[in-house]
Motif scaffolding. Structure first.
Motif, PDB file in Angstrom:
ATOM      1  N   UNK A  14       0.835  -1.200   0.000  1.00 31.78           N
ATOM      2  CA  UNK A  14       0.000   0.000   0.000  1.00 31.78           C
ATOM      3  C   UNK A  14       0.874   1.256   0.000  1.00 31.78           C
ATOM      4  N   UNK A  15       1.941   1.260   0.772  1.00 31.35           N
ATOM      5  CA  UNK A  15       2.853   2.415   0.813  1.00 31.35           C
ATOM      6  C   UNK A  15       3.540   2.607  -0.540  1.00 31.35           C
ATOM      7  N   UNK A  16       3.929   1.521  -1.169  1.00 30.11           N
ATOM      8  CA  UNK A  16       4.572   1.614  -2.476  1.00 30.11           C
ATOM      9  C   UNK A  16       3.622   2.237  -3.500  1.00 30.11           C
ATOM     10  N   UNK A 131      -3.476   5.310 -10.862  1.00 27.88           N
ATOM     11  CA  UNK A 131      -2.365   4.444 -10.454  1.00 27.88           C
ATOM     12  C   UNK A 131      -2.871   3.374  -9.496  1.00 27.88           C
ATOM     13  N   UNK A 132      -3.704   3.767  -8.540  1.00 30.86           N
ATOM     14  CA  UNK A 132      -4.271   2.788  -7.608  1.00 30.86           C
ATOM     15  C   UNK A 132      -5.096   1.761  -8.375  1.00 30.86           C
ATOM     16  N   UNK A 133      -5.884   2.235  -9.337  1.00 35.55           N
ATOM     17  CA  UNK A 133      -6.700   1.321 -10.129  1.00 35.55           C
ATOM     18  C   UNK A 133      -5.818   0.351 -10.912  1.00 35.55           C
ATOM     19  N   UNK A 134      -4.784   0.872 -11.556  1.00 35.77           N
ATOM     20  CA  UNK A 134      -3.878   0.016 -12.324  1.00 35.77           C
ATOM     21  C   UNK A 134      -3.195  -1.019 -11.430  1.00 35.77           C
ATOM     22  N   UNK A 135      -3.020  -0.682 -10.160  1.00 40.17           N
ATOM     23  CA  UNK A 135      -2.385  -1.581  -9.200  1.00 40.17           C
ATOM     24  C   UNK A 135      -3.399  -2.473  -8.493  1.00 40.17           C
TER      25      UNK A 135
END
Length: 182
Positions: A14-16, A131-135
């Motif tokens: 999550x931090x990354x 970015x969160x979605x892609x991850x």
């Protein structure tokens, strides 16, 4: 032989992702190339302080009851990014998008947002959550977190508009099917 359980790496992942989200926000397009964005990742202690402050705000009727629900969501999250903007007019004339005739008139009202600052913040938020979605990391944009951060003064007194984006890596999205607090 050794194994690593996924629960022990959740916070690290999550931090990354949070730091990659801040990179996306920072590099998002800005009006006239002027960067008024302020970004941060809250550590776990600060995340819990913010959640508790949100509860205080709701209990003292300084905020809506749903701040309690959002505080629970924040407490259950694994990371938190904060995105805010300073209010600094772009001096694009003619404009008037802020409701004033020009930037000189707007400057007489320093607390009133510049349309370009808020637009840039929105673009940065969109870049970050992509970015969160892609991850495949669950997230939710919350103004309630931003209001608590603003009251606590965590991003500085010159930052006037703030949003929080908590991140969660779990079998169930903590930010979906949320039950309203009454």
């Amino acid at each position: 032989m050794s194994i690593t359980l996924d629960t022990s790496i959740t916070y690290t992942l999550a931090e990354e992702v949070a730091h990659r989200m801040l990179t996306a926000a920072r590099t998002a397009p800005k009006a006239r190339g002027k960067d008024t964005l302020v970004t941060a990742v809250a550590d776990n202690e600060t995340r819990l302080v913010i959640a508790e402050h949100m509860r205080t705000m709701a209990n003292e009727s300084r905020a809506a009851a749903f701040f309690l629900r959002d505080a629970d969501n924040l407490e259950a999250s694994h990371s938190l990014i904060l995105l805010g903007t300073k209010i600094d007019p772009m001096r694009l004339e003619p404009c008037g998008l802020c409701g004033f005739a020009n930037c000189e008139e707007k400057l007489l009202h320093p607390g009133h947002p510049c349309a370009f600052n808020t637009g840039d913040l929105g673009i940065a938020i969109g870049s970050a959550v992509s970015v969160a979605m892609d991850s495949r990391v669950d997230n939710r944009v919350m103004f309630s977190i931003g209001m608590a951060v603003l009251e606590l003064g965590l991003l500085g007194e010159d930052v006037k508009i703030i949003y929080g984006i908590p991140l969660s890596i779990a079998g169930k999205n903590a930010f979906f099917d949320r039950k309203p607090k009454k």
